[in-house]
Write a protein that holds these residues in place. Structure first.
Motif, PDB file in Angstrom:
ATOM      1  N   UNK A   1       0.853  -1.176   0.000  1.00 59.67           N
ATOM      2  CA  UNK A   1       0.000   0.000   0.000  1.00 59.67           C
ATOM      3  C   UNK A   1       0.893   1.231   0.000  1.00 59.67           C
ATOM      4  N   UNK A   2       0.596   2.163  -0.882  1.00 52.84           N
ATOM      5  CA  UNK A   2       1.417   3.367  -0.984  1.00 52.84           C
ATOM      6  C   UNK A   2       0.506   4.594  -0.953  1.00 52.84           C
ATOM      7  N   UNK A   3       0.681   5.413   0.073  1.00 56.32           N
ATOM      8  CA  UNK A   3      -0.104   6.640   0.185  1.00 56.32           C
ATOM      9  C   UNK A   3       0.581   7.786  -0.543  1.00 56.32           C
ATOM     10  N   UNK A   4      -0.226   8.715  -1.005  1.00 56.14           N
ATOM     11  CA  UNK A   4       0.292   9.940  -1.606  1.00 56.14           C
ATOM     12  C   UNK A   4      -0.740  11.041  -1.429  1.00 56.14           C
ATOM     13  N   UNK A   5      -0.310  12.273  -1.659  1.00 54.15           N
ATOM     14  CA  UNK A   5      -1.237  13.392  -1.614  1.00 54.15           C
ATOM     15  C   UNK A   5      -1.154  14.259  -0.377  1.00 54.15           C
ATOM     16  N   UNK A   6      -0.313  13.883   0.563  1.00 51.77           N
ATOM     17  CA  UNK A   6      -0.180  14.704   1.760  1.00 51.77           C
ATOM     18  C   UNK A   6       0.572  15.993   1.461  1.00 51.77           C
ATOM     19  N   UNK A   7       0.608  16.871   2.448  1.00 53.66           N
ATOM     20  CA  UNK A   7       1.319  18.127   2.268  1.00 53.66           C
ATOM     21  C   UNK A   7       0.900  19.144   3.298  1.00 53.66           C
ATOM     22  N   UNK A   8       1.240  20.398   3.007  1.00 54.39           N
ATOM     23  CA  UNK A   8       0.931  21.513   3.891  1.00 54.39           C
ATOM     24  C   UNK A   8      -0.252  22.285   3.332  1.00 54.39           C
ATOM     25  N   UNK A   9      -1.233  22.562   4.196  1.00 51.26           N
ATOM     26  CA  UNK A   9      -2.436  23.256   3.753  1.00 51.26           C
ATOM     27  C   UNK A   9      -2.878  24.204   4.860  1.00 51.26           C
ATOM     28  N   UNK A  10      -3.469  25.298   4.462  1.00 47.68           N
ATOM     29  CA  UNK A  10      -4.022  26.222   5.441  1.00 47.68           C
ATOM     30  C   UNK A  10      -5.368  25.713   5.936  1.00 47.68           C
ATOM     31  N   UNK A  11      -5.708  26.106   7.121  1.00 47.66           N
ATOM     32  CA  UNK A  11      -7.004  25.736   7.680  1.00 47.66           C
ATOM     33  C   UNK A  11      -8.120  26.182   6.738  1.00 47.66           C
ATOM     34  N   UNK A  12      -9.092  25.291   6.570  1.00 43.45           N
ATOM     35  CA  UNK A  12     -10.195  25.564   5.664  1.00 43.45           C
ATOM     36  C   UNK A  12      -9.988  25.010   4.273  1.00 43.45           C
ATOM     37  N   UNK A  13      -8.786  24.599   3.978  1.00 41.63           N
ATOM     38  CA  UNK A  13      -8.474  24.060   2.666  1.00 41.63           C
ATOM     39  C   UNK A  13      -8.817  22.587   2.537  1.00 41.63           C
ATOM     40  N   UNK A  14      -8.466  22.019   1.388  1.00 44.94           N
ATOM     41  CA  UNK A  14      -8.774  20.621   1.091  1.00 44.94           C
ATOM     42  C   UNK A  14      -7.546  19.897   0.559  1.00 44.94           C
ATOM     43  N   UNK A  15      -7.500  18.623   0.840  1.00 40.34           N
ATOM     44  CA  UNK A  15      -6.484  17.732   0.284  1.00 40.34           C
ATOM     45  C   UNK A  15      -7.158  16.411  -0.045  1.00 40.34           C
ATOM     46  N   UNK A  16      -6.619  15.704  -1.028  1.00 36.88           N
ATOM     47  CA  UNK A  16      -7.099  14.357  -1.310  1.00 36.88           C
ATOM     48  C   UNK A  16      -5.924  13.396  -1.212  1.00 36.88           C
TER      49      UNK A  16
END
Length: 126
Positions: A4-19
């Motif tokens: 299993x390999x995860x991807x898509x993480x990172x730095x985001x401001x509050x209120x934002x979105x990530x997948x």
């Protein structure tokens, strides 16, 4: 061997979105229930969301209900975690996990999952 390999993480401001994405190999993906867990620094790993093999059944931690959406695409052996309205308290390493479960029953306990990814960091700034 299941990988299993995860991807898509990172730095985001509050209120934002990530997948987040979780690519899978080495098994019949459609026979496995999938889950997402997270672990913040100094805290225990906690359940975030789970989805059944078919995608018809889902479960969420109270802290993410209404903000996160778990999904899967069995055609490309990938599970997703759409994270909306992110909060600083969502900051953690996020792990995807898999368990052999060709049924609609989901699981929210980490010991129920046999296979784990390496994790991806999500950081939410205020």
């Amino acid at each position: 061997q299941v990988q299993l390999v995860e991807s898509g993480g990172g730095l985001m401001q509050a209120g934002g979105s990530l997948r987040l994405s979780c690519g899978s190999s080495g098994h019949t993906f459609s026979s496995y229930g999938m889950g997402w867990f997270r672990q913040a620094t100094g805290k225990e790993r906690e359940f975030v969301a789970a989805i059944s093999w078919s995608g018809r059944s889902t479960d969420y931690a109270e802290s993410v209900k209404g903000r996160f959406i778990i999904s899967r695409d069995n055609n490309i052996d990938t599970a997703y975690l759409q994270m909306n309205n992110l909060k600083p308290e969502d900051t953690a390493v996020y792990y995807c996990a898999a368990r052999f479960a060709p049924s609609e029953v989901t699981a929210n306990a980490a010991p129920r999952y046999k296979y784990w990814g390496q994790g991806t960091q999500v950081t939410v700034s205020s």
